[in-house]
Design an enzyme around this catalytic site. Sequence first.
Site, PDB file in Angstrom:
ATOM      1  N   CYS A 155       0.843  -1.186   0.000  1.00 47.34           N
ATOM      2  CA  CYS A 155       0.000   0.000   0.000  1.00 47.34           C
ATOM      3  C   CYS A 155       0.880   1.237   0.000  1.00 47.34           C
ATOM      4  CB  CYS A 155      -0.876   0.038   1.251  1.00 47.34           C
ATOM      5  SG  CYS A 155      -2.000  -1.354   1.383  1.00 47.34           S
ATOM      6  N   ASN A 159       0.617   0.558   6.270  1.00 45.34           N
ATOM      7  CA  ASN A 159       1.230  -0.206   5.183  1.00 45.34           C
ATOM      8  C   ASN A 159       2.026  -1.335   5.822  1.00 45.34           C
ATOM      9  OD1 ASN A 159       3.972   0.411   2.874  1.00 45.34           O
ATOM     10  ND2 ASN A 159       2.467  -1.193   2.858  1.00 45.34           N
ATOM     11  N   GLY A 160       1.680  -2.559   5.475  1.00 47.29           N
ATOM     12  CA  GLY A 160       2.389  -3.700   6.037  1.00 47.29           C
ATOM     13  C   GLY A 160       1.460  -4.877   6.212  1.00 47.29           C
ATOM     14  N   ASP A 180      14.231  -8.699 -17.087  1.00 43.27           N
ATOM     15  CA  ASP A 180      13.078  -8.388 -16.234  1.00 43.27           C
ATOM     16  C   ASP A 180      13.564  -8.099 -14.820  1.00 43.27           C
ATOM     17  OD1 ASP A 180      10.490  -7.852 -15.599  1.00 43.27           O
ATOM     18  OD2 ASP A 180       9.690  -9.780 -16.248  1.00 43.27           O
TER      19      ASP A 180
END
Length: 496
Positions: free
Chosen positions: A2, A100-101, A367
């Site tokens: 997030c 966030n986490g 990539d």
Amino acid sequence: MCGIAGIYSHGPVAAELYDSIIHLQHRGQDAAGIVTYDNRMHKEKGVGLAKEIFNDDNIGLLTGNIGISHNRYPTQGGFGHGEVQPFWTSVPYGIALAHNGNLTNYNDLAAEVTKTETRYLNTTSDSEVLLHLFADDLHQEVPPQTNEEFFDLLCEAVIKIFQKVTGAYSVTSVIIGKGLVVFRDPQGIRPLVRGERSNGNGGKDYIFASENTMFYALGYKPKGTVLPGELIYISEDGSVFSRRLVKKEFNPCIFEYVYFARPDATLNDVSVYRSRLRMGQNLAQAWKHKNPNKIPDIVIPAPSTANTSALSFAHELGVRYSEGLYKNTFIGRTFIMPEQTERKKSVRYKLVPQETEIRDKKVLIMDDSIVRGNTSREIVRMLKDFGAKEVYFACACPPVQNPCFYGVDMPTKAELIAGDMDETEIEKYLEVDVLLYQNIKDLVEAVTRKGNHYIDRPCMACLDGKYVADDINHAKTIEMEIMRNDNRSGNQPQGA
Ligand code: SF4
């Protein structure tokens, strides 16, 4: 995964919080929310991209000079409007929190929060549990009167959180009548950076965010990182209080540098762009050493996260860099799309090969990482369809062998291509002539070589199986994977 932000300003913050969400949109495209306060709390949140949720009318209702915002990383089901952050509670004070986490002991914490029956959980989100733990610890019969007393109470509350909560959590919070609070878990797994600007009256405005990607646009100057285990409180009158409450190893997520963060971000005092350039350099050195007879005609990045490392890889190898795959940016990143079938369909839909760059050439595709392997295999097939003579594959990240339980929605081990295949098997599966992964030592070197940082050892649990919070064993892995599968069917708690 997030994005979060928190702003203390001399003027209304809603528009700047919206800008923050826009600049953190890559960290979460599923939902977003903003909470501000003046004498009461004002909230707006919804499912979708920021531009679909917010408009002049609802931003205009978010009055106040202090606020927080949240971008939600897409999940696979079990996700309703009620689970969109920030969360809030009216007792005590009126507190809102964005996280966030991912908490790894959610079940224990949820039982603790609800056992006295003074609090109820409305969602299955671990962020709501974190809010209630925080609120419980701030609830006093005799509330503190001064800023200093309140900061002491905050320190006690966050120390209790550090003692009880395992996993990863960077947090921004607003408390009515008190101000803005931020803290970061003791190992600093998820990022949280800080910035300041002059308010023109001799005072300062403050911003805290997952990345500093919006600082320049909003006029803030970067002021480094919130340290692991640090609590910062900006009171309503603009006084700043900070304390590092716990000192442990600093183990920030290495995958932020590999894939998640925007290249222009500086996280934990390390430039993401420069770290990606170094990833390309290190991998090119390894390529020359291991495959001296397999020098490609052209290096093409899998757009767009790998562009930076492919550029330095090509430069180091002395071959041409080409944007031989055109990416339609109006389709979401495949890593975060919910189902395999959708992913398979979407690769060809979103990437268009340029035949003139590919036909009759030895093409090296680069990539950032290989997670499930489906996208990589599709790209290789597309290159062959367009006439590549040979296809080589270089990957800036070592094999992703383990799921992440610290806030990145990586699949379960069974879905990871490197979960049970070795590199030779993966090379065969991808149908490439040569495959080379970065090794862990070179990746860490690329991230930590420069920058005035304090990183002790980045978290690399998804690569080496060492979960830095020391909270994951075999039984916990099974428990977390079951929860993750249940998330997809919409029944269980979800990380942020
Ligand atoms: Fe980042 Fe991997 Fe650690 Fe998760 S396990 S926090 S993705 S390095």
